[in-house]
Scaffold this active site. Structure first.
Site, PDB file in Angstrom:
ATOM      1  NE  ARG A  51      -0.667   1.717   3.541  1.00  0.00           N
ATOM      2  CZ  ARG A  51       0.492   2.329   3.777  1.00  0.00           C
ATOM      3  NH1 ARG A  51       1.596   1.664   4.124  1.00  0.00           N
ATOM      4  NH2 ARG A  51       0.602   3.654   3.640  1.00  0.00           N
ATOM      5  N   GLY A  52       0.240   2.412  -0.229  1.00  0.00           N
ATOM      6  CA  GLY A  52       1.023   3.646  -0.381  1.00  0.00           C
ATOM      7  C   GLY A  52       1.254   3.849  -1.870  1.00  0.00           C
ATOM      8  CB  ALA A  53       0.511   6.699  -4.109  1.00  0.00           C
ATOM      9  NE  ARG A  82      -5.948   1.055  -2.386  1.00  0.00           N
ATOM     10  CZ  ARG A  82      -5.419   1.515  -1.258  1.00  0.00           C
ATOM     11  NH1 ARG A  82      -4.193   1.151  -0.911  1.00  0.00           N
ATOM     12  NH2 ARG A  82      -6.089   2.345  -0.495  1.00  0.00           N
ATOM     13  CD  GLN A 180      -3.529   2.648   6.483  1.00  0.00           C
ATOM     14  OE1 GLN A 180      -4.208   2.758   7.480  1.00  0.00           O
ATOM     15  NE2 GLN A 180      -4.064   2.534   5.289  1.00  0.00           N
ATOM     16  CG  ASP A 220      -2.988   7.797  -2.324  1.00  0.00           C
ATOM     17  OD1 ASP A 220      -2.559   7.949  -1.188  1.00  0.00           O
ATOM     18  OD2 ASP A 220      -3.084   6.693  -2.898  1.00  0.00           O
ATOM     19  CG  ASN A 230      -2.455  11.653   2.156  1.00  0.00           C
ATOM     20  OD1 ASN A 230      -1.878  10.732   1.561  1.00  0.00           O
ATOM     21  ND2 ASN A 230      -2.198  11.914   3.414  1.00  0.00           N
ATOM     22  CE  LYS A 231      -5.491   5.679   3.939  1.00  0.00           C
ATOM     23  NZ  LYS A 231      -6.448   4.817   3.192  1.00  0.00           N
TER      24      LYS A 231
HETATM   25  O1  MRU Z   1      -4.731   3.456   1.622  1.00  0.00           O
HETATM   26  P1  MRU Z   1      -3.235   3.615   1.681  1.00  0.00           P
HETATM   27  O2  MRU Z   1      -2.645   3.120   2.951  1.00  0.00           O
HETATM   28  O3  MRU Z   1      -2.567   3.056   0.451  1.00  0.00           O
HETATM   29  O4  MRU Z   1      -3.040   5.181   1.660  1.00  0.00           O
HETATM   30  C1  MRU Z   1      -1.745   5.678   1.719  1.00  0.00           C
HETATM   31  C2  MRU Z   1      -1.680   7.161   1.826  1.00  0.00           C
HETATM   32  O5  MRU Z   1      -2.683   7.841   1.931  1.00  0.00           O
HETATM   33  C3  MRU Z   1      -0.316   7.757   1.725  1.00  0.00           C
HETATM   34  O6  MRU Z   1      -0.239   8.944   2.465  1.00  0.00           O
HETATM   35  C4  MRU Z   1       0.009   8.056   0.250  1.00  0.00           C
HETATM   36  O7  MRU Z   1      -0.247   6.938  -0.549  1.00  0.00           O
HETATM   37  C5  MRU Z   1       1.399   8.483   0.082  1.00  0.00           C
HETATM   38  S1  MRU Z   1       2.509   7.163   0.397  1.00  0.00           S
HETATM   39  C6  MRU Z   1       4.066   7.785   0.196  1.00  0.00           C
END
Ligand code: MRU
Length: 317
Positions: A51-53, A82, A180, A220, A230-231
């Protein structure tokens, strides 16, 4: 990133397979998920094994290697996972172009991944200058090495400041429903960076008390005008930061900037499975009649952003 003192990446390609640190199992056990096919990579992205972009983008790049016999079909499958993470689309189109040009898919994917790591290190070098000695920093979700293969985006300036000997303390929002923030705390612990996990709703309390000097988050997808996804919960943190005159920075590499959309209203927000709220570790915590909604991201308008920390430097508003 360091895991038990050893240098590790969150994912790598070996013997025709994609190996991923299974983020569903951390921090309790360090297990490796082995993706042997494009469908396995699709599963890993959907289920948040990875996970994480930027890390999703990297996994997808290797997915394109595994499915390089039919890049159109593979790209489509991967892109259906996603929808908010722009890196996913950036990585798959990078790979498609490279493969169409006749570049060896694995070489292209390895270059792509090295590129992400280098960008993160540069984000760290630029962003570290924003962190003064004795700073208390708030971050939301996990934008560390786990989310980017290595080093991180929001955690990059934090790592760099710590490496320079600055005394810092990190507040890590827990981030519902996947927690997270615990992954962030685990990464920081490995580096010896002092931190506390707080529930998302505690961030405003600490900002109001003068306990937070700077907020740094990842992204993201960033629209052309600077609005960003973002999250879920990031939007509220940005408003409270502005209300309390706390600088609010977004750390992201080029692969997160979507030049094709004008503003945040055009960003698709992923709605995730309701089970993520209803169950915790397989145990049902809500009654049958409970109705839930589970948006994974929100949009923060650019007016709340002090600046963007990128590999090219800091872009002020
Ligand atoms: O749903 P996730 O855990 O994939 O979401 C992640 C985030 O929101 C991060 O802040 C974003 O992807 C940047 S990761 C460097």
């Amino acid at each position: 990133m360091k895991i038990d003192g050893k240098d590790k990446r969150s994912l790598w390609f070996e013997g025709g397979r994609l190996k991923l640190i299974d983020q569903r199992k951390l921090p309790y056990s360090l297990e490796i998920f082995v993706a042997k096919s494009v469908d396995n990579v699709v599963f890993a992205i959907n289920e948040m094994v990875v996970r994480g972009a930027p890390a999703i983008g990297a996994a997808a790049a290797y997915g394109m290697v595994m499915g390089s016999q039919d890049i159109i079909k593979t790209e489509k499958k991967l892109q259906q996972t996603r929808p908010t993470a722009f890196d996913l689309f950036y990585a798959t189109s990078y790979m498609k172009n490279a493969i169409e040009k006749g570049i060896c898919p694995l070489i292209a994917a390895e270059e792509y991944v090295e590129g992400i790591i280098n960008r993160c290190r540069k984000i760290g070098r630029h962003g570290e200058k924003l962190i003064s000695d004795n700073s208390k920093i708030l971050t939301h979700c996990n934008a560390g090495a786990l989310a980017t293969v290595d080093y991180g985006t929001a955690l990059a300036p934090i790592r760099a400041a710590h490496a320079k000997g600055k005394k810092i303390f990190v507040y890590a929002d827990e981030t519902r429903p996947r927690c997270q923030g615990l992954l962030t705390a685990w990464e920081l612990k490995q580096e010896g960076i002092p931190n506390s996990i707080i529930v998302d709703n505690a961030a405003g309390y600490y900002m109001q008390k003068g306990e937070i000097d700077i907020v740094i988050v990842g992204a993201d997808r960033i629209a052309k005008n600077g609005d960003f996804a973002n999250k879920i919960g990031t939007y509220e943190k940005a408003i409270v930061a502005k209300e309390n005159s706390i600088p609010f920075y977004v750390a992201a590499p080029e692969s997160t900037f979507d030049q094709s959309i004008e503003n945040g209203s055009k960003i698709t927000i992923e709605e995730r499975n309701k089970e993520e709220l209803i169950y915790v570790n397989g145990k049902r915590i809500m009654p049958e009649w409970a109705s839930v909604k589970n948006p994974a991201f929100d949009i923060t308008p650019k007016k709340y952003v002090t600046g963007y920390i990128t590999e090219r430097g800091i872009i002020k508003k």
